[in-house]
Structures are given as structure tokens and as C-alpha cells.
Design a protein around this motif. Structure first.
Motif, PDB file in Angstrom:
ATOM      1  N   TYR A  70       0.822  -1.375  -0.103  1.00 42.46           N
ATOM      2  CA  TYR A  70       0.122   0.037   0.084  1.00 42.46           C
ATOM      3  C   TYR A  70       1.041   1.255   0.021  1.00 42.46           C
ATOM      4  N   GLN A  71       0.748   2.055  -1.092  1.00 40.64           N
ATOM      5  CA  GLN A  71       1.461   3.302  -1.230  1.00 40.64           C
ATOM      6  C   GLN A  71       2.994   2.873  -1.001  1.00 40.64           C
TER       7      GLN A  71
ATOM      8  N   VAL B 157       0.163   3.554   7.527  1.00 33.65           N
ATOM      9  CA  VAL B 157      -0.737   2.134   7.860  1.00 33.65           C
ATOM     10  C   VAL B 157      -1.610   2.547   8.834  1.00 33.65           C
TER      11      VAL B 157
ATOM     12  N   SER C 154      -4.170   5.599   7.217  1.00 38.20           N
ATOM     13  CA  SER C 154      -4.829   5.246   6.000  1.00 38.20           C
ATOM     14  C   SER C 154      -5.301   3.914   5.460  1.00 38.20           C
ATOM     15  N   TYR C 155      -4.153   3.242   5.686  1.00 35.98           N
ATOM     16  CA  TYR C 155      -4.194   1.775   5.139  1.00 35.98           C
ATOM     17  C   TYR C 155      -5.255   1.116   6.029  1.00 35.98           C
TER      18      TYR C 155
ATOM     19  N   TYR D 269      -8.571   2.061   4.843  1.00 42.88           N
ATOM     20  CA  TYR D 269      -9.020   1.333   3.500  1.00 42.88           C
ATOM     21  C   TYR D 269      -9.143   0.142   3.774  1.00 42.88           C
TER      22      TYR D 269
END
Length: 474
Positions: free
Chosen positions: A117-118, A148, A151-152, A155
């Protein structure tokens, strides 16, 4: 010093080679092994956290399946998200076949899953302890902490819930007996998929009552802001009462299908105390229907209050069995009232509580007053309008020459919709409209004669008693 410098150079060379050659998940496994070995040294234990942070820059976040008897919805969202990830690179898959589906559904079946992720690598692992409790463990490098946690994880939650909403299956839950809680720990409920086909369209019920119930359910489903405005928990109670076979259970199934809610079938006799009842309530999910069927037969919820209201001062058939149940189940009327509309009832949102009974007069008035059981729905004997629904369901007809005769019988005869449906069901998998309706007419005629004779006999008996009392006065 030269020897020390040479040793350190060798160590750094080994470490650089280790970082380049070994894959990330293997490096993590080796580090965990080395760290656990180092922690066993007594002089290290004092500075354990500092040493671990120095050698291992990884952060671990655990998502347990249950938290203090309450189901952790984050666990479910993660489970859905990881199961739906691309299967083309998975080494282990789990296959299942949905009913009435020719194809197989493939999902990941790996204890460890890598995700990116990103630009941040994270590793998911599902861990099961000795007691059977499951936990999703998330591991990532400390440099990705802000991404993490910021936003992760959100998400993953949003993706999991979105996938769950698309593929949602309603569940039918029932509570485990209290005696099994120690062995199953936090698993207070067990469930199966709910696949009952009932709907309000096929429900044999007076059309006006049906429309009233549907409007009430819609108002409840769309009433989040209204309940918040008036300061009440977002819940509603329904009391379904009437003779056996009048469709109370079918009504519950139709309500669940209409709202797309899961059902929690609560068996009071399997609960030993009010505190256990509260634990079960907090372990239920929102958007659900909590059902207590035949509440007048479950446990004695009236106690001494029966004498107060004067309806049941003497023992009746089956009361001895009820007393034996109460020795093992100590759920009280007060505990059940708190369950319905006490402080604990506000621990979830968008919940419906349904009681069913064949004898409403047996229930304590405090249990079924408005505000607790907000809507009382009488499901009575089959009317002609309800019969037409059944005829459409079973025989696929809207009219027939025998309808007039059947309507006349139904006005004078008490018969449950379930008994009417039995006469209309196809015989040997063949639909015989004329034969089924003639069977129903014959059954209604016999029932009418029986009920008339029973009523006359009861009147004569009552009249004889009155005459005897009258003679005694003289």
C-alpha cells in the motif's frame, strides 16, 4: 581492536547479504527466532523492549476476533478483504460451492498474506491460540507507521465492508448453552446461513395489517436521525400473538428478508443468569432481529406478579415443568425488561426485538406494554383475503367457482392458515386445483360441524351449572 573491527565488518557484511538474498517474510521469521532466543537471557529481560526495538524495526498490530465477549467487526472486515484478494499468486486456495450454483468460488487459504500500500510492504497473518481464539496480526516496518495507521487500516476496513455488503448473506444465530461457554470460550452464538423464502408478498395475512407492518418497518429502517433527535435507542419491539399455525414464524422470516437483517433466535432456557443474558445481547450485531419464540413457555417471567394481577393463581398443566426449568434458568422478569429497553439495550444500533406467543394473556403487562413491545400484531385464523394469497402461492389461481363457498365457510369457521395451506399443497408433485379446493371445502365443512357441536356442548354444560346454582338458592 583489530580483531573486534574485523568481526564487526564480517557481521555487517553478513547482515547486508542477509538483507539482499532472503525474502522479506523469511527475514521476519529468522528475526523473530533470534529475538525470542535473546529474550531468554536473564540479563536481557530487563532491557527487552529497547533491545527488540533496536534489532527489530517492525511494528505489530493485533485484531482479535472477540473482545470481551463482543465480536470484533474489524476482524470480519479484514477476513473479507484478505479472502477477496487476487488468487493468481496464492499458493493455497479454498474452494466452496454455493447452493444452486454450478461453479466453484475460490478464496485464499493462507495463514500469511503480503500486501503493498503506497509503497509500504505489510504482512498479514492469522494466529490461533491454544484456546481456539483467532487473531489477525499485521506486521510492517516502523517507517510506514503513519501511513498504515493513518490510511491503510481504514482502507482495508472500507474495502472489506464494501465486499461484505455486495455479497451479504443473512445468518440465523442461536445461543450456545451456558455450560458450553467454558469449552468454546467467547463463542456465545453459532450460526448457519438463513435461506427462508418467505416474503410479505406471499404472507397469508389481512392486506391492511400487512401494509401497516410494512410501513412501520420502513419508518424504522429510515429512522436513524429521528431516534437520535428524540433521544431513544434505535430499536423497536414487536409482539406477534395468535393461535398456533397462524404464521408468526413466517412473519419473522418475511421481516428479515424485507430488511436484509440477520436473526438471533434466543433460547432463554439455555441461559443461567441475567448477566449471561446481557453478554449475549452485547455479542449481537446491529441490523438484526432478536427473537424469543413462545415466550410464555420459555421460563416463568411473572413469578409473584401473577397473584398481583389475579389471572393465574392456581397451577395449570405444564407448570411443574416450568418450575423445573426455572431451577436451571434464573433469568428474571427484571433482567428481561432491562434486556429490552434498559441501558444495556442501547449497546447496538438498528435492532428489532420480536416476541411470539400463543397466549398473550399469560404475559406480564409490564413485559408487553407500549414502549417495550411497540407494535402488537395479531395473527388470527384464516380470512378469505389470506386464503386468496395462499391460493395464488400454491395453486397459482386468482379465482375459481368454489371461492364463494370457501368464503362463506371461512366467515363461520376457525382454521389456521397452516391447515389451509396443507390442503392446497400439491399431491405427488402434481397440482390439482379442483381436487385441492374440494378437499379444503370438505375439511371446512367437517370443522364447522365440529366447532358448532363443541360450542353447543359447552353452552349446555354452562347452562347446567347455572341451573344448579339457581336451584341451590331455593
Amino acid at each position: 581492536m583489530g580483531t573486534f573491527g574485523s568481526s564487526m565488518a564480517s557481521l555487517f557484511f553478513f547482515w547486508a547479504t542477509f538483507q539482499q538474498i532472503f525474502p522479506d517474510h523469511l527475514k521476519m521469521a529468522i528475526k523473530e527466532f533470534l529475538l525470542s532466543a535473546i529474550q531468554q537471557l536473564s540479563f536481557v529481560q530487563r532491557f527487552s523492549d529497547r533491545i527488540i526495538n533496536f534489532f527489530s524495526p517492525y511494528v505489530v498490530i493485533n485484531f482479535p476476533e472477540y473482545e470481551e465477549y463482543r465480536f470484533n467487526h474489524a476482524f470480519a472486515a479484514i477476513d473479507t478483504y484478505l479472502g477477496a484478494k487476487s488468487t493468481d499468486k496464492a499458493q493455497k486456495l479454498r474452494a466452496s460451492q454455493v447452493k444452486e450454483s454450478k461453479g466453484l468460488v475460490l478464496k485464499r487459504d493462507e495463514t500469511k498474506v503480503r500486501d503493498i500500500y503506497q509503497g509500504i510492504n505489510v504482512w498479514w497473518e492469522i494466529v490461533t491460540d491454544a484456546e481456539g481464539d483467532r487473531t489477525h496480526r499485521l506486521t510492517f516496518h516502523r517507517r510506514g507507521l503513519e501511513i498504515v495507521t493513518g490510511s491503510y487500516i481504514k482502507y482495508v476496513m472500507d474495502e472489506g465492508k464494501s465486499i461484505e455488503a455486495k455479497n451479504k448473506k443473512m445468518k440465523l444465530f442461536t445461543n450456545n448453552p451456558s455450560l458450553n461457554w467454558d469449552s468454546s470460550k467467547k463463542s456465545l452464538w453459532r450460526h448457519i446461513d438463513f435461506e427462508h423464502p418467505a416474503s410479505f408478498q406471499t404472507l397469508a395475512m389481512d392486506p391492511k395489517k400487512k401494509e401497516e407492518v410494512l410501513n412501520d418497518l420502513e419508518a424504522f429502517r429510515n429512522g436513524k436521525e429521528y431516534y437520535k433527535k428524540i433521544g431513544k435507542a434505535w430499536k423497536r419491539g414487536y409482539l406477534l400473538y395468535g393461535p398456533p399455525g397462524t404464521g408468526k414464524s413466517t412473519m419473522i422470516a418475511a421481516m428479515a428478508n424485507h430488511l436484509n437483517y440477520s436473526i438471533y433466535d434466543l433460547e432463554l432456557t439455555a441461559i443461567q443468569s441475567n448477566s449471561e443474558l446481557r453478554k449475549l445481547l452485547t455479542a449481537t450485531s446491529s441490523k438484526s432481529i432478536i427473537v424469543i419464540e413462545d415466550i410464555d413457555c420459555s421460563v416463568d417471567l411473572t413469578g409473584k406478579r401473577r397473584k398481583k394481577y389475579g389471572d393465574f393463581s392456581s397451577k395449570k398443566d405444564g407448570e411443574q415443568g416450568s418450575e423445573e426449568q426455572n431451577r436451571s434458568s434464573r433469568v428474571t422478569l427484571s433482567g428481561l425488561l432491562n434486556f429490552i429497553d434498559g441501558i444495556w439495550s442501547a449497546c447496538g444500533q438498528e435492532r428489532i426485538i420480536v416476541f411470539t406467543t400463543n397466549h398473550m394473556e399469560k404475559l406480564d403487562p409490564a413485559l408487553i406494554r407500549r414502549g417495550r413491545m411497540d407494535m402488537h400484531i395479531e395473527l388470527s385464523y384464516c380470512s378469505f383475503e389470506a386464503f386468496k394469497v395462499l391460493a395464488k402461492n400454491y395453486l397459482d389461481i386468482d379465482t375459481h367457482p368454489l371461492f364463494g363457498e370457501i368464503e362463506a365457510f371461512l366467515k363461520e369457521t376457525k382454521i389456521a392458515p397452516a391447515d389451509v395451506a396443507e390442503k392446497l399443497m400439491s399431491k405427488n408433485h402434481k397440482i390439482d386445483v379442483d381436487g385441492s379446493l374440494k378437499d379444503l371445502v370438505d375439511s371446512l365443512e367437517r370443522r364447522k360441524e365440529y366447532q358448532r357441536g363443541h360450542s353447543n356442548g359447552h353452552e349446555k354444560k354452562s347452562g347446567g351449572k347455572k341451573l344448579g346454582i339457581f336451584r341451590g338458592l331455593f
